[in-house]
Write a protein that holds these residues in place. Structure first.
Motif, PDB file in Angstrom:
ATOM      1  N   GLY A  79       0.611   5.998  13.200  1.00 16.67           N
ATOM      2  CA  GLY A  79       0.761   7.447  13.253  1.00 16.67           C
ATOM      3  C   GLY A  79       1.628   7.888  14.405  1.00 16.67           C
ATOM      4  N   TYR A  80       1.610   9.177  14.665  1.00 17.14           N
ATOM      5  CA  TYR A  80       2.407   9.738  15.743  1.00 17.14           C
ATOM      6  C   TYR A  80       1.524  10.584  16.644  1.00 17.14           C
ATOM      7  CZ  TYR A  80       2.511  13.917  12.764  1.00 17.14           C
ATOM      8  OH  TYR A  80       2.164  14.990  11.983  1.00 17.14           O
ATOM      9  N   LEU A  81       2.009  10.773  17.870  1.00 18.41           N
ATOM     10  CA  LEU A  81       1.299  11.610  18.832  1.00 18.41           C
ATOM     11  C   LEU A  81       1.967  12.968  18.889  1.00 18.41           C
ATOM     12  CD1 LEU A  81       0.953   9.023  21.725  1.00 18.41           C
ATOM     13  CD2 LEU A  81      -0.874   9.873  20.262  1.00 18.41           C
ATOM     14  N   ASP A  82       1.175  14.001  18.742  1.00 18.90           N
ATOM     15  CA  ASP A  82       1.668  15.366  18.825  1.00 18.90           C
ATOM     16  C   ASP A  82       0.880  16.069  19.913  1.00 18.90           C
ATOM     17  OD1 ASP A  82       2.747  17.848  18.454  1.00 18.90           O
ATOM     18  OD2 ASP A  82       1.877  18.171  16.471  1.00 18.90           O
ATOM     19  N   ASN A  83       1.500  16.208  21.079  1.00 24.34           N
ATOM     20  CA  ASN A  83       0.841  16.830  22.222  1.00 24.34           C
ATOM     21  C   ASN A  83      -0.481  16.118  22.542  1.00 24.34           C
ATOM     22  OD1 ASN A  83       0.794  18.625  24.336  1.00 24.34           O
ATOM     23  ND2 ASN A  83      -0.196  20.250  23.164  1.00 24.34           N
ATOM     24  N   ASP A  84      -0.419  14.792  22.644  1.00 25.21           N
ATOM     25  CA  ASP A  84      -1.549  13.900  22.955  1.00 25.21           C
ATOM     26  C   ASP A  84      -2.599  13.799  21.850  1.00 25.21           C
ATOM     27  OD1 ASP A  84      -0.822  12.806  25.421  1.00 25.21           O
ATOM     28  OD2 ASP A  84      -1.501  14.589  26.498  1.00 25.21           O
ATOM     29  N   THR A  85      -2.334  14.342  20.668  1.00 24.37           N
ATOM     30  CA  THR A  85      -3.257  14.232  19.549  1.00 24.37           C
ATOM     31  C   THR A  85      -2.735  13.194  18.568  1.00 24.37           C
ATOM     32  OG1 THR A  85      -3.897  16.549  19.768  1.00 24.37           O
ATOM     33  CG2 THR A  85      -4.366  15.495  17.650  1.00 24.37           C
ATOM     34  N   GLN A  86      -3.574  12.203  18.224  1.00 22.72           N
ATOM     35  CA  GLN A  86      -3.170  11.197  17.243  1.00 22.72           C
ATOM     36  C   GLN A  86      -3.210  11.802  15.848  1.00 22.72           C
ATOM     37  OE1 GLN A  86      -5.549   7.636  17.563  1.00 22.72           O
ATOM     38  NE2 GLN A  86      -4.527   6.993  19.436  1.00 22.72           N
ATOM     39  N   VAL A  87      -2.089  11.719  15.129  1.00 22.51           N
ATOM     40  CA  VAL A  87      -1.979  12.224  13.765  1.00 22.51           C
ATOM     41  C   VAL A  87      -1.683  11.029  12.857  1.00 22.51           C
ATOM     42  CG1 VAL A  87      -0.749  13.783  12.207  1.00 22.51           C
ATOM     43  CG2 VAL A  87      -1.088  14.430  14.614  1.00 22.51           C
ATOM     44  N   ASP A  88      -2.617  10.736  11.953  1.00 26.21           N
ATOM     45  CA  ASP A  88      -2.456   9.594  11.053  1.00 26.21           C
ATOM     46  C   ASP A  88      -1.304   9.837  10.090  1.00 26.21           C
ATOM     47  OD1 ASP A  88      -4.773   8.871  12.317  1.00 26.21           O
ATOM     48  OD2 ASP A  88      -6.029   8.830  10.532  1.00 26.21           O
ATOM     49  N   ALA A  89      -0.470   8.813   9.879  1.00 26.33           N
ATOM     50  CA  ALA A  89       0.622   8.922   8.922  1.00 26.33           C
ATOM     51  C   ALA A  89       0.444   7.923   7.787  1.00 26.33           C
ATOM     52  CB  ALA A  89       1.968   8.710   9.606  1.00 26.33           C
ATOM     53  N   LEU A  90       0.065   6.684   8.124  1.00 27.03           N
ATOM     54  CA  LEU A  90      -0.074   5.634   7.132  1.00 27.03           C
ATOM     55  C   LEU A  90      -1.346   4.856   7.444  1.00 27.03           C
ATOM     56  CD1 LEU A  90       2.482   3.549   5.470  1.00 27.03           C
ATOM     57  CD2 LEU A  90       0.948   2.242   6.902  1.00 27.03           C
ATOM     58  N   SER A  91      -2.202   4.689   6.437  1.00 26.89           N
ATOM     59  CA  SER A  91      -3.453   3.953   6.612  1.00 26.89           C
ATOM     60  C   SER A  91      -3.512   2.795   5.619  1.00 26.89           C
ATOM     61  CB  SER A  91      -4.669   4.868   6.353  1.00 26.89           C
ATOM     62  OG  SER A  91      -4.688   5.947   7.253  1.00 26.89           O
ATOM     63  N   ILE A 100      -0.660   7.328   2.381  1.00 25.24           N
ATOM     64  CA  ILE A 100       0.327   8.074   3.143  1.00 25.24           C
ATOM     65  C   ILE A 100      -0.119   9.528   3.087  1.00 25.24           C
ATOM     66  CG2 ILE A 100       2.747   8.775   3.301  1.00 25.24           C
ATOM     67  CD1 ILE A 100       3.412   6.086   1.900  1.00 25.24           C
ATOM     68  N   GLY A 101      -0.493  10.049   4.235  1.00 22.54           N
ATOM     69  CA  GLY A 101      -1.031  11.408   4.292  1.00 22.54           C
ATOM     70  C   GLY A 101      -2.529  11.461   4.029  1.00 22.54           C
ATOM     71  N   THR A 102      -3.157  10.317   3.790  1.00 21.82           N
ATOM     72  CA  THR A 102      -4.607  10.253   3.601  1.00 21.82           C
ATOM     73  C   THR A 102      -5.137   8.980   4.246  1.00 21.82           C
ATOM     74  OG1 THR A 102      -6.436  10.189   2.017  1.00 21.82           O
ATOM     75  CG2 THR A 102      -4.375   9.185   1.308  1.00 21.82           C
ATOM     76  N   SER A 103      -6.302   9.067   4.850  1.00 24.86           N
ATOM     77  CA  SER A 103      -6.925   7.891   5.457  1.00 24.86           C
ATOM     78  C   SER A 103      -7.877   7.204   4.482  1.00 24.86           C
ATOM     79  CB  SER A 103      -7.672   8.280   6.735  1.00 24.86           C
ATOM     80  OG  SER A 103      -8.688   9.216   6.421  1.00 24.86           O
ATOM     81  N   GLN A 104      -8.045   7.779   3.290  1.00 18.01           N
ATOM     82  CA  GLN A 104      -8.930   7.199   2.285  1.00 18.01           C
ATOM     83  C   GLN A 104      -8.204   7.084   0.941  1.00 18.01           C
ATOM     84  OE1 GLN A 104     -12.385   9.719   2.384  1.00 18.01           O
ATOM     85  NE2 GLN A 104     -13.062   8.910   4.338  1.00 18.01           N
ATOM     86  N   PRO A 105      -7.249   6.137   0.845  1.00 18.13           N
ATOM     87  CA  PRO A 105      -6.500   6.000  -0.412  1.00 18.13           C
ATOM     88  C   PRO A 105      -7.397   5.596  -1.569  1.00 18.13           C
ATOM     89  CG  PRO A 105      -6.009   4.189   1.085  1.00 18.13           C
ATOM     90  CD  PRO A 105      -6.848   5.164   1.845  1.00 18.13           C
ATOM     91  N   LYS A 106      -7.132   6.166  -2.732  1.00 19.58           N
ATOM     92  CA  LYS A 106      -7.926   5.899  -3.924  1.00 19.58           C
ATOM     93  C   LYS A 106      -7.162   5.071  -4.954  1.00 19.58           C
ATOM     94  CE  LYS A 106     -10.798   9.965  -3.262  1.00 19.58           C
ATOM     95  NZ  LYS A 106     -10.609   9.914  -1.855  1.00 19.58           N
ATOM     96  N   ALA A 107      -5.982   4.556  -4.564  1.00 23.59           N
ATOM     97  CA  ALA A 107      -5.162   3.692  -5.418  1.00 23.59           C
ATOM     98  C   ALA A 107      -4.402   2.745  -4.496  1.00 23.59           C
ATOM     99  CB  ALA A 107      -4.199   4.522  -6.259  1.00 23.59           C
ATOM    100  N   ASN A 108      -3.705   1.760  -5.078  1.00 24.42           N
ATOM    101  CA  ASN A 108      -2.963   0.812  -4.242  1.00 24.42           C
ATOM    102  C   ASN A 108      -1.990   1.528  -3.323  1.00 24.42           C
ATOM    103  OD1 ASN A 108      -4.359  -1.231  -5.398  1.00 24.42           O
ATOM    104  ND2 ASN A 108      -2.693  -1.964  -6.667  1.00 24.42           N
TER     105      ASN A 108
END
Length: 182
Positions: A79-91, A100-108
């Protein structure tokens, strides 16, 4: 471990004479697969915990890699840091599914609140589908900007309504099923 006059740190587990070329330089003489860096933290008291490595280019901005143990799932997150906040990008979760954009993928591969762009600079942009020995594809022609559906020896099936807002050009025969309404 050696700290050079220029402040660069060399960790050398081999016999080779190596000069540090970066602020932290890790070297090993092993010629087969080797893990050069292992970041680990204590298990912790809760059922959820993470260990992360951050690369910060400016105060509060940059990127991170995070391994996390959750109450319901484990994941590796980029992920990336935005003003010291971790923002998930790929899980990537323990089943191998990628979000991508979700930490709980429901498909491959699961894209959430996102679009998929398939682009080719010099040829046709192609999406290929494979089931057993059959391969079908959808592509956009680089020559005429048309979208083509190419089923592998089968038919293109539309279940439900089909709305056409422009002309249809047929290059073959037209077959109608049991009921035709015109």
């Amino acid at each position: 471990m050696r700290v050079q006059n220029d402040g660069k740190v060399l960790i050398n587990s081999g016999e080779s004479a190596v000069t540090a070329t970066h602020t932290l330089h890790v070297h090993d003489d092993t010629e087969s697969d080797v893990t050069l860096l292992n970041l680990e933290s204590a298990p912790g008291d809760s059922s959820s915990k993470y260990t992360a490595m951050q690369v910060v280019t400016n105060t509060g901005y940059g990127g991170f890699l995070r391994a996390q143990k959750g109450a319901t799932s484990n994941a590796f997150v980029v992920g990336y840091l935005d003003n010291d906040t971790q923002v998930d990008a790929l899980s990537i979760i323990k089943t191998g599914q990628v979000g991508i954009g979700t930490s709980q993928p429901k498909a491959n591969i699961h894209l959430y609140n996102s679009n998929l762009l398939v682009e080719h600079a010099t040829s046709n942009a192609l999406v290929e589908f494979k089931a057993g020995a059959a391969t079908s594809n959808i592509y956009m022609s680089n020559d005429d900007d048309d979208l083509y559906l190419y089923p592998s020896g089968g038919n293109v099936v539309v279940q439900g309504s089909l709305t056409v807002q422009d002309d249809i050009i047929f290059g073959g025969r037209i077959e109608f099923g049991d009921a035709v309404g015109i």
